[in-house]
Design a protein around this motif. Structure first.
Motif, PDB file in Angstrom:
ATOM      1  N   THR A   1      -7.927   2.329 -13.923  1.00 20.61           N
ATOM      2  CA  THR A   1      -6.792   3.036 -13.319  1.00 20.61           C
ATOM      3  C   THR A   1      -6.004   2.091 -12.411  1.00 20.61           C
ATOM      4  O   THR A   1      -6.484   1.017 -12.054  1.00 20.61           O
ATOM      5  CB  THR A   1      -7.249   4.241 -12.472  1.00 20.61           C
ATOM      6  N   THR A   2      -4.829   2.530 -12.006  1.00 23.69           N
ATOM      7  CA  THR A   2      -4.019   1.757 -11.056  1.00 23.69           C
ATOM      8  C   THR A   2      -4.203   2.247  -9.626  1.00 23.69           C
ATOM      9  O   THR A   2      -3.554   1.742  -8.718  1.00 23.69           O
ATOM     10  CB  THR A   2      -2.525   1.828 -11.426  1.00 23.69           C
ATOM     11  N   ALA A   3      -5.066   3.225  -9.413  1.00 24.94           N
ATOM     12  CA  ALA A   3      -5.257   3.802  -8.078  1.00 24.94           C
ATOM     13  C   ALA A   3      -5.794   2.770  -7.094  1.00 24.94           C
ATOM     14  O   ALA A   3      -6.740   2.043  -7.383  1.00 24.94           O
ATOM     15  CB  ALA A   3      -6.209   4.989  -8.145  1.00 24.94           C
TER      16      ALA A   3
ATOM     17  N   THR B   1      -7.197   2.563  -3.157  1.00 26.30           N
ATOM     18  CA  THR B   1      -7.636   3.290  -1.972  1.00 26.30           C
ATOM     19  C   THR B   1      -7.653   2.317  -0.803  1.00 26.30           C
ATOM     20  O   THR B   1      -8.299   1.276  -0.869  1.00 26.30           O
ATOM     21  CB  THR B   1      -9.027   3.918  -2.180  1.00 26.30           C
TER      22      THR B   1
ATOM     23  N   SER C   1      -3.664   6.360  -0.090  1.00 24.97           N
ATOM     24  CA  SER C   1      -3.624   5.897  -1.464  1.00 24.97           C
ATOM     25  C   SER C   1      -2.338   5.160  -1.787  1.00 24.97           C
ATOM     26  O   SER C   1      -1.328   5.328  -1.120  1.00 24.97           O
ATOM     27  CB  SER C   1      -3.795   7.080  -2.417  1.00 24.97           C
TER      28      SER C   1
ATOM     29  N   SER D   1      -0.724   2.451  -5.396  1.00 28.19           N
ATOM     30  CA  SER D   1      -0.916   2.115  -6.809  1.00 28.19           C
ATOM     31  C   SER D   1      -0.765   0.621  -7.048  1.00 28.19           C
ATOM     32  O   SER D   1       0.191   0.007  -6.573  1.00 28.19           O
ATOM     33  CB  SER D   1       0.130   2.841  -7.667  1.00 28.19           C
ATOM     34  N   TYR D   2      -1.719   0.058  -7.803  1.00 25.74           N
ATOM     35  CA  TYR D   2      -1.584  -1.305  -8.287  1.00 25.74           C
ATOM     36  C   TYR D   2      -0.528  -1.287  -9.394  1.00 25.74           C
ATOM     37  O   TYR D   2      -0.360  -0.286 -10.090  1.00 25.74           O
ATOM     38  CB  TYR D   2      -2.906  -1.808  -8.883  1.00 25.74           C
ATOM     39  N   SER D   3       0.169  -2.396  -9.596  1.00 23.95           N
ATOM     40  CA  SER D   3       1.184  -2.453 -10.652  1.00 23.95           C
ATOM     41  C   SER D   3       0.563  -2.545 -12.044  1.00 23.95           C
ATOM     42  O   SER D   3       1.242  -2.359 -13.045  1.00 23.95           O
ATOM     43  CB  SER D   3       2.129  -3.639 -10.422  1.00 23.95           C
TER      44      SER D   3
ATOM     45  N   ALA E   1      -3.516  -1.919 -14.218  1.00 25.99           N
ATOM     46  CA  ALA E   1      -4.921  -1.525 -14.110  1.00 25.99           C
ATOM     47  C   ALA E   1      -5.847  -2.676 -14.488  1.00 25.99           C
ATOM     48  O   ALA E   1      -7.054  -2.566 -14.355  1.00 25.99           O
ATOM     49  CB  ALA E   1      -5.197  -0.325 -15.022  1.00 25.99           C
TER      50      ALA E   1
ATOM     51  N   ILE F   1       0.937  -3.892  -4.858  1.00 17.33           N
ATOM     52  CA  ILE F   1       0.519  -2.530  -4.517  1.00 17.33           C
ATOM     53  C   ILE F   1       1.718  -1.833  -3.885  1.00 17.33           C
ATOM     54  O   ILE F   1       2.332  -2.337  -2.950  1.00 17.33           O
ATOM     55  CB  ILE F   1      -0.665  -2.519  -3.530  1.00 17.33           C
TER      56      ILE F   1
ATOM     57  N   THR G   1       5.142  -3.050   0.775  1.00 22.26           N
ATOM     58  CA  THR G   1       4.223  -3.327  -0.325  1.00 22.26           C
ATOM     59  C   THR G   1       3.401  -4.562   0.002  1.00 22.26           C
ATOM     60  O   THR G   1       3.739  -5.332   0.885  1.00 22.26           O
ATOM     61  CB  THR G   1       4.988  -3.548  -1.644  1.00 22.26           C
TER      62      THR G   1
END
Length: 186
Positions: A80-82, A84, A108, A110-112, A114, A122, A151
């Motif tokens: 996933t791109t999540a 934390t 939370s 997101s990574y660009s 996965a 991010i 970012t």
């Protein structure tokens, strides 16, 4: 401009009233966000008090805080791109004096991608004031979070795989230690 101990410094003319004092009970209490009305003016130099509700008021607005992503953000590959983030991943600037706060919630982003890599962008960091815990002497209602969290970059490390042998293998004695394995044995 606001002065110390609740003084509202505003030159009126060179010979008379030089300082206005906020109407009681606001004096030194006019430091937090809010709207304060004057019930008159007072000259600290001459001892004059002029009661006049038309003098005006004072509105103190929240000071902007800037939240930046800092530190190392890393996770093991999970498809996933999540992202934390924890309190160590943030720097908060804009507080007055020694006031401050720390991030207490799980935030939370997101990574660009996965996929495994380093220096992965991010973004999309979801952050609000309920994720903050005020330090002693800090009233968070005097501040507001403005704009998006800057970012940053992070890393996704490879996930370790475990390979195990399944099924039974057999061979006819041939004098060496190699065993014939097939796709069904993994």
């Amino acid at each position: 401009t606001a002065g110390s101990a609740g003084f509202w410094t505003k030159p009126v003319n060179s010979s008379n009233l030089q300082n206005y004092v906020l109407g009681e009970p606001y004096g030194s209490n006019a430091v937090n966000v809010g709207t304060y009305t004057f019930d008159g003016v007072y000259s600290s130099q001459q001892g004059y008090r002029i009661d006049d509700s038309s003098v005006g008021g004072l509105t103190i607005t929240p000071k902007a805080l800037t939240v930046s992503l800092t530190g190392t953000v890393a996770k093991t590959y999970d498809g996933t791109t999540a992202a934390t983030l924890s309190s160590g991943n943030f720097s908060i600037s804009g507080f007055v004096g020694t006031q401050g706060a720390t991030v207490t919630g799980s935030v939370s982003g997101s990574y660009s991608t996965a996929n495994v890599g380093s220096d992965i962008s991010i973004s999309g960091i979801s952050f609000n004031s309920s994720d903050l815990s005020a330090n002693s002497g800090t009233d968070l209602s005097n501040y507001e979070l403005t704009g998006a969290v800057s970012t940053g970059t992070g890393a996704i490390t490879p996930k370790a795989l475990t390979v195990s042998l399944t099924g039974t293998t057999s061979k006819t004695y041939d004098g060496n230690t190699t065993a014939p394995l097939t796709a069904g044995n993994y």
